[in-house]
Motif scaffolding. Structure first.
Motif, PDB file in Angstrom:
ATOM      1  N   LYS A  16       0.835  -1.207   0.000  1.00 25.10           N
ATOM      2  CA  LYS A  16       0.000   0.000   0.000  1.00 25.10           C
ATOM      3  C   LYS A  16       0.866   1.251   0.000  1.00 25.10           C
ATOM      4  N   SER A  17       1.927   1.230   0.775  1.00 21.62           N
ATOM      5  CA  SER A  17       2.843   2.368   0.812  1.00 21.62           C
ATOM      6  C   SER A  17       3.448   2.609  -0.568  1.00 21.62           C
ATOM      7  N   MET A  18       3.824   1.528  -1.246  1.00 20.25           N
ATOM      8  CA  MET A  18       4.385   1.660  -2.589  1.00 20.25           C
ATOM      9  C   MET A  18       3.350   2.212  -3.562  1.00 20.25           C
ATOM     10  N   VAL A  19       2.105   1.766  -3.431  1.00 23.86           N
ATOM     11  CA  VAL A  19       1.041   2.270  -4.302  1.00 23.86           C
ATOM     12  C   VAL A  19       0.881   3.777  -4.114  1.00 23.86           C
ATOM     13  N   TRP A  20       0.859   4.250  -2.887  1.00 23.37           N
ATOM     14  CA  TRP A  20       0.666   5.683  -2.654  1.00 23.37           C
ATOM     15  C   TRP A  20       1.859   6.490  -3.147  1.00 23.37           C
ATOM     16  N   ARG A  21       3.078   5.926  -3.079  1.00 22.05           N
ATOM     17  CA  ARG A  21       4.239   6.599  -3.681  1.00 22.05           C
ATOM     18  C   ARG A  21       4.071   6.669  -5.195  1.00 22.05           C
ATOM     19  N   ALA A  22       3.564   5.580  -5.784  1.00 25.80           N
ATOM     20  CA  ALA A  22       3.346   5.539  -7.233  1.00 25.80           C
ATOM     21  C   ALA A  22       2.241   6.509  -7.647  1.00 25.80           C
ATOM     22  N   VAL A  23       1.189   6.607  -6.853  1.00 22.29           N
ATOM     23  CA  VAL A  23       0.106   7.559  -7.124  1.00 22.29           C
ATOM     24  C   VAL A  23       0.681   8.977  -7.165  1.00 22.29           C
ATOM     25  N   HIS A  24       1.481   9.298  -6.174  1.00 21.90           N
ATOM     26  CA  HIS A  24       2.110  10.623  -6.128  1.00 21.90           C
ATOM     27  C   HIS A  24       2.985  10.850  -7.365  1.00 21.90           C
ATOM     28  N   GLU A  25       3.789   9.859  -7.712  1.00 24.18           N
ATOM     29  CA  GLU A  25       4.677   9.967  -8.878  1.00 24.18           C
ATOM     30  C   GLU A  25       3.878  10.193 -10.167  1.00 24.18           C
ATOM     31  N   LEU A  26       2.789   9.441 -10.332  1.00 22.34           N
ATOM     32  CA  LEU A  26       1.962   9.577 -11.531  1.00 22.34           C
ATOM     33  C   LEU A  26       1.291  10.951 -11.589  1.00 22.34           C
ATOM     34  N   LYS A  27       0.827  11.438 -10.447  1.00 20.46           N
ATOM     35  CA  LYS A  27       0.199  12.761 -10.413  1.00 20.46           C
ATOM     36  C   LYS A  27       1.218  13.869 -10.703  1.00 20.46           C
ATOM     37  N   GLN A  28       2.444  13.695 -10.240  1.00 17.68           N
ATOM     38  CA  GLN A  28       3.482  14.710 -10.437  1.00 17.68           C
ATOM     39  C   GLN A  28       4.086  14.688 -11.834  1.00 17.68           C
ATOM     40  N   ARG A  29       4.324  13.498 -12.378  1.00 20.17           N
ATOM     41  CA  ARG A  29       5.075  13.362 -13.628  1.00 20.17           C
ATOM     42  C   ARG A  29       4.253  12.896 -14.817  1.00 20.17           C
ATOM     43  N   GLY A  30       2.991  12.586 -14.586  1.00 20.99           N
ATOM     44  CA  GLY A  30       2.173  12.068 -15.677  1.00 20.99           C
ATOM     45  C   GLY A  30       2.660  10.695 -16.111  1.00 20.99           C
ATOM     46  N   THR A  31       2.390  10.340 -17.338  1.00 23.05           N
ATOM     47  CA  THR A  31       2.680   8.985 -17.806  1.00 23.05           C
ATOM     48  C   THR A  31       4.178   8.679 -17.917  1.00 23.05           C
ATOM     49  N   THR A  32       5.049   9.689 -17.799  1.00 21.58           N
ATOM     50  CA  THR A  32       6.485   9.384 -17.765  1.00 21.58           C
ATOM     51  C   THR A  32       6.841   8.599 -16.506  1.00 21.58           C
ATOM     52  N   ALA A  33       5.956   8.619 -15.507  1.00 26.91           N
ATOM     53  CA  ALA A  33       6.169   7.818 -14.293  1.00 26.91           C
ATOM     54  C   ALA A  33       6.228   6.326 -14.619  1.00 26.91           C
ATOM     55  N   PHE A  34       5.566   5.914 -15.691  1.00 30.06           N
ATOM     56  CA  PHE A  34       5.580   4.496 -16.058  1.00 30.06           C
ATOM     57  C   PHE A  34       6.996   3.996 -16.309  1.00 30.06           C
ATOM     58  N   ASP A  35       7.880   4.864 -16.789  1.00 27.91           N
ATOM     59  CA  ASP A  35       9.275   4.465 -17.005  1.00 27.91           C
ATOM     60  C   ASP A  35       9.915   4.027 -15.691  1.00 27.91           C
ATOM     61  N   ARG A  36       9.632   4.742 -14.631  1.00 30.13           N
ATOM     62  CA  ARG A  36      10.173   4.366 -13.307  1.00 30.13           C
ATOM     63  C   ARG A  36       9.529   3.076 -12.816  1.00 30.13           C
ATOM     64  N   PHE A  37       8.213   2.941 -13.002  1.00 33.06           N
ATOM     65  CA  PHE A  37       7.519   1.742 -12.528  1.00 33.06           C
ATOM     66  C   PHE A  37       8.046   0.489 -13.227  1.00 33.06           C
ATOM     67  N   ASN A  38       8.466   0.638 -14.492  1.00 28.73           N
ATOM     68  CA  ASN A  38       8.931  -0.498 -15.290  1.00 28.73           C
ATOM     69  C   ASN A  38      10.421  -0.783 -15.136  1.00 28.73           C
ATOM     70  N   ASN A  39      11.144   0.080 -14.461  1.00 31.81           N
ATOM     71  CA  ASN A  39      12.593  -0.072 -14.319  1.00 31.81           C
ATOM     72  C   ASN A  39      12.920  -0.974 -13.127  1.00 31.81           C
ATOM     73  N   PRO A  40      13.485  -2.167 -13.375  1.00 24.87           N
ATOM     74  CA  PRO A  40      13.771  -3.090 -12.267  1.00 24.87           C
ATOM     75  C   PRO A  40      14.813  -2.564 -11.287  1.00 24.87           C
ATOM     76  N   SER A  41      15.551  -1.513 -11.660  1.00 22.19           N
ATOM     77  CA  SER A  41      16.553  -0.932 -10.764  1.00 22.19           C
ATOM     78  C   SER A  41      16.002   0.219  -9.934  1.00 22.19           C
ATOM     79  N   ASP A  42      14.741   0.586 -10.167  1.00 21.55           N
ATOM     80  CA  ASP A  42      14.132   1.702  -9.447  1.00 21.55           C
ATOM     81  C   ASP A  42      13.489   1.208  -8.146  1.00 21.55           C
ATOM     82  N   SER A  43      13.115   2.136  -7.304  1.00 20.84           N
ATOM     83  CA  SER A  43      12.529   1.773  -6.004  1.00 20.84           C
ATOM     84  C   SER A  43      11.094   1.273  -6.115  1.00 20.84           C
TER      85      SER A  43
END
Length: 139
Positions: A16-43
């Motif tokens: 859940k904590s990771m989801v809320w971090r991802a929600v924040h990232e998506l709201k801040q960066r738009g769909t470019t956040a998907f690059d971070r979500f798909n990167n196995p070296s990212d948090s």
């Protein structure tokens, strides 16, 4: 000398904590956040814990930190190991309630075994963003 390795299982609270971090990232960066979500070296990818994102209208997978082959696939009718249309349940919850949980059987990327999993999902605009915790072997 003895060396061992255990497969860690993340908790639902951590998912859940990771989801809320991802929600924040998506709201801040738009769909470019998907690059971070798909990167196995990212948090957004940690052991057996990863973020996924699905379009509510087109039902396409936009992010999946554990399985990049899923990206770009239509997943609305995807079934789990028991034949359950769990993605359809997630989409329905996101559309009706905005957030919720779904339990299903899925392959754990750390153990490579099908296990029970509980995912937490949140609607962000036209997307469903989620992550889940593996609960152990099927019974």
């Amino acid at each position: 000398l003895v060396v061992g390795y255990y497969v860690p299982n993340a908790s639902l609270e951590l998912a859940k904590s990771m989801v809320w971090r991802a929600v924040h990232e998506l709201k801040q960066r738009g769909t470019t956040a998907f690059d971070r979500f798909n990167n196995p070296s990212d948090s957004f990818v940690q052991e057996d814990l990863y973020v996924f994102a699905i379009g509510l209208d087109d039902e396409l997978m936009y992010a999946n930190g554990a399985n990049p082959r899923m990206i770009g696939r239509k997943v609305g009718d995807l079934t789990d190991a028991n034949g359950r249309r769990f993605v359809r349940e997630m989409l329905d919850i996101a559309r009706r309630k905005g957030e919720g949980e779904v339990e299903y059987a899925w392959r754990n990327p750390a153990s490579q075994k099908v296990e029970k999993k509980r995912a937490y999902i949140v609607r962000v605009g036209g997307y469903l963003v989620g992550s889940g915790a593996y609960l152990g072997p099927l019974r």
